[in-house]
Motif scaffolding. Structure first.
Motif, mmCIF file in Angstrom:
data_model
loop_
_atom_site.group_PDB
_atom_site.id
_atom_site.type_symbol
_atom_site.label_atom_id
_atom_site.label_comp_id
_atom_site.label_asym_id
_atom_site.label_seq_id
_atom_site.Cartn_x
_atom_site.Cartn_y
_atom_site.Cartn_z
ATOM 1 N N HIS A 189 99.230 -42.954 -23.153
ATOM 2 C CA HIS A 189 98.847 -44.227 -22.539
ATOM 3 C C HIS A 189 99.018 -44.270 -21.021
ATOM 4 O O HIS A 189 98.499 -45.190 -20.384
ATOM 5 C CB HIS A 189 99.670 -45.366 -23.145
ATOM 6 N N GLY A 190 99.773 -43.330 -20.440
ATOM 7 C CA GLY A 190 100.009 -43.326 -19.009
ATOM 8 C C GLY A 190 101.325 -43.998 -18.633
ATOM 9 O O GLY A 190 101.865 -44.816 -19.375
ATOM 10 N N GLN A 191 101.824 -43.653 -17.447
ATOM 11 C CA GLN A 191 103.108 -44.184 -16.985
ATOM 12 C C GLN A 191 103.092 -45.701 -16.853
ATOM 13 O O GLN A 191 104.036 -46.396 -17.253
ATOM 14 C CB GLN A 191 103.473 -43.560 -15.640
ATOM 15 N N ALA A 192 102.026 -46.241 -16.260
ATOM 16 C CA ALA A 192 101.987 -47.683 -15.998
ATOM 17 C C ALA A 192 102.084 -48.475 -17.294
ATOM 18 O O ALA A 192 102.770 -49.503 -17.359
ATOM 19 C CB ALA A 192 100.713 -48.046 -15.247
ATOM 20 N N ALA A 193 101.404 -48.015 -18.341
ATOM 21 C CA ALA A 193 101.438 -48.725 -19.617
ATOM 22 C C ALA A 193 102.857 -48.788 -20.173
ATOM 23 O O ALA A 193 103.303 -49.835 -20.666
ATOM 24 C CB ALA A 193 100.503 -48.051 -20.611
ATOM 25 N N LEU A 194 103.574 -47.671 -20.091
ATOM 26 C CA LEU A 194 104.945 -47.660 -20.611
ATOM 27 C C LEU A 194 105.855 -48.538 -19.763
ATOM 28 O O LEU A 194 106.668 -49.305 -20.302
ATOM 29 C CB LEU A 194 105.480 -46.231 -20.661
ATOM 30 N N PRO A 205 100.724 -53.681 -22.362
ATOM 31 C CA PRO A 205 99.541 -53.305 -23.144
ATOM 32 C C PRO A 205 99.723 -53.701 -24.599
ATOM 33 O O PRO A 205 100.836 -53.910 -25.078
ATOM 34 C CB PRO A 205 99.483 -51.777 -22.985
ATOM 35 N N SER A 206 98.627 -53.754 -25.324
ATOM 36 C CA SER A 206 98.694 -54.143 -26.732
ATOM 37 C C SER A 206 99.277 -53.039 -27.603
ATOM 38 O O SER A 206 99.772 -53.307 -28.697
ATOM 39 C CB SER A 206 97.299 -54.501 -27.248
ATOM 40 N N ALA A 207 99.230 -51.798 -27.128
ATOM 41 C CA ALA A 207 99.776 -50.684 -27.895
ATOM 42 C C ALA A 207 100.438 -49.679 -26.937
ATOM 43 O O ALA A 207 99.936 -49.450 -25.832
ATOM 44 C CB ALA A 207 98.684 -49.988 -28.685
ATOM 45 N N ILE A 208 101.533 -49.124 -27.377
ATOM 46 C CA ILE A 208 102.225 -48.084 -26.601
ATOM 47 C C ILE A 208 102.726 -46.992 -27.545
ATOM 48 O O ILE A 208 103.712 -46.314 -27.278
ATOM 49 C CB ILE A 208 103.374 -48.729 -25.760
#
Length: 211
Positions: A189-194, A205-208
């Protein structure tokens, strides 16, 4: 505690969970996982114990072990659909292990764990072990982390399936599992999402999911 001890502790927790009466009582019922009965899920959980000893009995690998995250980059099952060949095979193996019932599986798992309690502590964590279903080598420590992650995830699956509390994993065992899942989530998902999922509910985000 080293990873050998951490793995053995988690494996003992899994065997204890498998022995809960709610598991046997729900053996033929659907589990929390799609297309798996509770028995098949328990079989898959116990496979995380059964599959270790054959790897330890392989000759010490002459191959250079690959990194843990590379292991997951190469693993086809990570992105395979539910009806894919490997995932279908995983479910079938779980059903086969469960076919004789809860008590025989529990006894087999207890015997396998007892064998590992003798084998594992004498082995150095940096020894290269060959993973026959992958076709490459990992260090023993990294191999055990793969099994610890499976134990952690599927203990939760099994506990939820039968309506009992998920076992609390000691920190020494939970930390490497958390580290692995975190890295896999970042790769997906990428660093920003986490970062947002952990610190900013308003833009999480809706999913991680890691897997």
């Amino acid at each position: 505690m080293n990873l050998q001890g951490a793995y053995l502790g988690m494996a003992a927790q899994a065997v204890s969970l498998m022995g809960e009466p709610e598991v046997a009582a729900s053996w033929e019922k659907p589990s929390a996982l799609a297309e798996m009965t509770v028995g098949a899920l328990a079989g898959h959980l116990m496979y995380q114990i059964f599959s270790v000893s054959p790897v330890l009995q392989e000759p010490v690998s002459a191959e250079e072990p690959i990194a843990l995250l590379e292991h997951y980059a190469r693993a086809v099952w990570v992105d395979e659909p539910l009806d894919g060949e490997l995932n279908t095979g995983i479910r079938a193996r779980g059903e086969q292990l469960a076919s004789e019932g809860a008590q025989p599986l529990l006894e087999q798992a207890g015997a396998a764990l007892a064998e590992l309690q003798v084998q594992l502590p004498a082995m150095p964590g940096d020894v290269a072990v060959f993973i026959p279903w992958g076709g490459w080598a990992l260090t023993l420590s990294d191999f055990l982390v793969t099994k610890m992650m499976e134990l952690a995830v599927h203990m939760d699956d099994l506990a939820v399936s039968v309506g009992i509390a998920t076992p609390e994993i000691p920190g020494a065992a939970f930390e490497p599992v958390l580290t692995l899942l975190t890295h896999l989530a970042v790769r997906r998902h990428g660093q920003a999402a986490l970062l947002r999922a952990l610190s900013r509910a308003e833009r999480a985000p809706s999913a991680i999911n890691a897997l």
